[in-house]
Design a protein around this motif. Structure first.
Motif, mmCIF file in Angstrom:
data_model
loop_
_atom_site.group_PDB
_atom_site.id
_atom_site.type_symbol
_atom_site.label_atom_id
_atom_site.label_comp_id
_atom_site.label_asym_id
_atom_site.label_seq_id
_atom_site.Cartn_x
_atom_site.Cartn_y
_atom_site.Cartn_z
ATOM 1 N N GLU A 14 0.814 -1.212 0.000
ATOM 2 C CA GLU A 14 0.000 0.000 0.000
ATOM 3 C C GLU A 14 0.853 1.271 0.000
ATOM 4 O O GLU A 14 0.598 2.200 0.746
ATOM 5 N N GLY A 15 1.896 1.265 -0.815
ATOM 6 C CA GLY A 15 2.729 2.452 -0.982
ATOM 7 C C GLY A 15 3.826 2.631 0.050
ATOM 8 O O GLY A 15 4.617 3.565 -0.042
ATOM 9 N N THR A 16 3.908 1.751 1.046
ATOM 10 C CA THR A 16 4.932 1.842 2.085
ATOM 11 C C THR A 16 5.964 0.739 1.877
ATOM 12 O O THR A 16 5.603 -0.431 1.744
ATOM 13 N N GLU A 17 7.234 1.120 1.854
ATOM 14 C CA GLU A 17 8.301 0.133 1.665
ATOM 15 C C GLU A 17 8.574 -0.609 2.969
ATOM 16 O O GLU A 17 8.543 -0.025 4.048
ATOM 17 N N HIS A 18 8.845 -1.898 2.843
ATOM 18 C CA HIS A 18 9.186 -2.755 3.985
ATOM 19 C C HIS A 18 10.347 -3.641 3.571
ATOM 20 O O HIS A 18 10.364 -4.167 2.460
ATOM 21 N N GLU A 19 11.312 -3.822 4.475
ATOM 22 C CA GLU A 19 12.377 -4.805 4.266
ATOM 23 C C GLU A 19 11.815 -6.154 4.689
ATOM 24 O O GLU A 19 11.184 -6.266 5.739
ATOM 25 N N TRP A 20 12.036 -7.178 3.874
ATOM 26 C CA TRP A 20 11.506 -8.511 4.180
ATOM 27 C C TRP A 20 12.560 -9.547 3.823
ATOM 28 O O TRP A 20 13.242 -9.408 2.815
ATOM 29 N N PRO A 21 12.709 -10.604 4.652
ATOM 30 C CA PRO A 21 13.667 -11.661 4.308
ATOM 31 C C PRO A 21 13.352 -12.223 2.923
ATOM 32 O O PRO A 21 12.180 -12.387 2.575
ATOM 33 N N LYS A 22 14.394 -12.487 2.140
ATOM 34 C CA LYS A 22 14.200 -12.993 0.772
ATOM 35 C C LYS A 22 13.732 -14.435 0.856
ATOM 36 O O LYS A 22 14.517 -15.369 0.806
ATOM 37 N N ASP A 23 12.439 -14.597 1.007
ATOM 38 C CA ASP A 23 11.826 -15.899 1.211
ATOM 39 C C ASP A 23 10.353 -15.766 0.845
ATOM 40 O O ASP A 23 10.018 -15.020 -0.053
ATOM 41 N N ASP A 24 9.493 -16.462 1.562
ATOM 42 C CA ASP A 24 8.058 -16.361 1.323
ATOM 43 C C ASP A 24 7.435 -15.336 2.272
ATOM 44 O O ASP A 24 7.988 -15.044 3.333
ATOM 45 N N ILE A 25 6.267 -14.843 1.891
ATOM 46 C CA ILE A 25 5.461 -14.014 2.771
ATOM 47 C C ILE A 25 4.044 -14.566 2.698
ATOM 48 O O ILE A 25 3.568 -14.941 1.622
ATOM 49 N N SER A 26 3.381 -14.648 3.843
ATOM 50 C CA SER A 26 2.033 -15.205 3.879
ATOM 51 C C SER A 26 0.986 -14.104 3.784
ATOM 52 O O SER A 26 1.272 -12.924 4.005
ATOM 53 N N TYR A 27 -0.223 -14.525 3.488
ATOM 54 C CA TYR A 27 -1.371 -13.609 3.472
ATOM 55 C C TYR A 27 -1.422 -12.820 4.780
ATOM 56 O O TYR A 27 -1.516 -11.592 4.766
ATOM 57 N N ALA A 28 -1.365 -13.528 5.922
ATOM 58 C CA ALA A 28 -1.469 -12.865 7.232
ATOM 59 C C ALA A 28 -0.329 -11.872 7.450
ATOM 60 O O ALA A 28 -0.533 -10.798 8.023
ATOM 61 N N GLN A 29 0.883 -12.198 6.999
ATOM 62 C CA GLN A 29 2.015 -11.294 7.163
ATOM 63 C C GLN A 29 1.838 -10.018 6.337
ATOM 64 O O GLN A 29 2.132 -8.925 6.809
ATOM 65 N N VAL A 30 1.345 -10.156 5.103
ATOM 66 C CA VAL A 30 1.108 -8.971 4.263
ATOM 67 C C VAL A 30 0.048 -8.085 4.912
ATOM 68 O O VAL A 30 0.226 -6.873 5.045
ATOM 69 N N VAL A 31 -1.062 -8.698 5.330
ATOM 70 C CA VAL A 31 -2.138 -7.918 5.943
ATOM 71 C C VAL A 31 -1.641 -7.227 7.219
ATOM 72 O O VAL A 31 -1.943 -6.058 7.452
ATOM 73 N N THR A 32 -0.848 -7.927 8.029
ATOM 74 C CA THR A 32 -0.344 -7.350 9.270
ATOM 75 C C THR A 32 0.587 -6.161 9.014
ATOM 76 O O THR A 32 0.618 -5.214 9.803
ATOM 77 N N LEU A 33 1.335 -6.173 7.909
ATOM 78 C CA LEU A 33 2.172 -5.011 7.577
ATOM 79 C C LEU A 33 1.306 -3.780 7.323
ATOM 80 O O LEU A 33 1.682 -2.666 7.664
ATOM 81 N N GLU A 34 0.134 -3.979 6.740
ATOM 82 C CA GLU A 34 -0.775 -2.858 6.450
ATOM 83 C C GLU A 34 -1.691 -2.544 7.629
ATOM 84 O O GLU A 34 -1.991 -1.389 7.899
ATOM 85 N N VAL A 35 -2.136 -3.584 8.335
ATOM 86 C CA VAL A 35 -3.087 -3.437 9.446
ATOM 87 C C VAL A 35 -2.467 -4.115 10.673
ATOM 88 O O VAL A 35 -2.700 -5.301 10.906
ATOM 89 N N PRO A 36 -1.653 -3.368 11.455
ATOM 90 C CA PRO A 36 -0.913 -3.992 12.564
ATOM 91 C C PRO A 36 -1.767 -4.765 13.573
ATOM 92 O O PRO A 36 -1.295 -5.735 14.147
ATOM 93 N N ASP A 37 -3.016 -4.382 13.777
ATOM 94 C CA ASP A 37 -3.847 -5.112 14.741
ATOM 95 C C ASP A 37 -4.763 -6.139 14.072
ATOM 96 O O ASP A 37 -5.759 -6.569 14.642
ATOM 97 N N TYR A 38 -4.388 -6.574 12.868
ATOM 98 C CA TYR A 38 -5.162 -7.552 12.093
ATOM 99 C C TYR A 38 -5.552 -8.778 12.918
ATOM 100 O O TYR A 38 -6.699 -9.216 12.885
#
Length: 84
Positions: A14-38
């Motif tokens: 959503e327009g905000t840069e995030h550093e992430w380990p070069k691996d997989d990212i899950s649905y819940a992890q993506v949502v939590t980056l945008e909505v911290p209290d998901y």
């Protein structure tokens, strides 16, 4: 890794840069980056779309419980879809 450092890539949620380990990212992890209290709001569902992804699947939708391999510059869009 042998040198103790984990390689990271920069992804955009959503327009905000995030550093992430070069691996997989899950649905819940993506949502939590945008909505911290998901995690505290299981009644709300989100639509997660991505572009600039890996190889044969550069664009797609990430469903709950699924994950995708991240790539430098990958873009994620998260939008609330309402109650499940």
């Amino acid at each position: 890794m042998a040198n103790g450092k984990t390689k990271t890539v920069t992804i955009v949620v959503e327009g905000t840069e995030h550093e992430w380990p070069k691996d997989d990212i899950s649905y819940a992890q993506v949502v939590t980056l945008e909505v911290p209290d998901y995690a505290q709001h299981p009644e709300i569902t989100y639509s997660v779309r991505y572009k600039r992804g890996q190889g044969s699947k550069p664009e797609g939708t990430l469903a709950p419980g699924a994950s995708v391999k991240v790539k430098e510059g990958m873009i994620f869009n998260v939008s609330e879809t309402g109650q499940s």
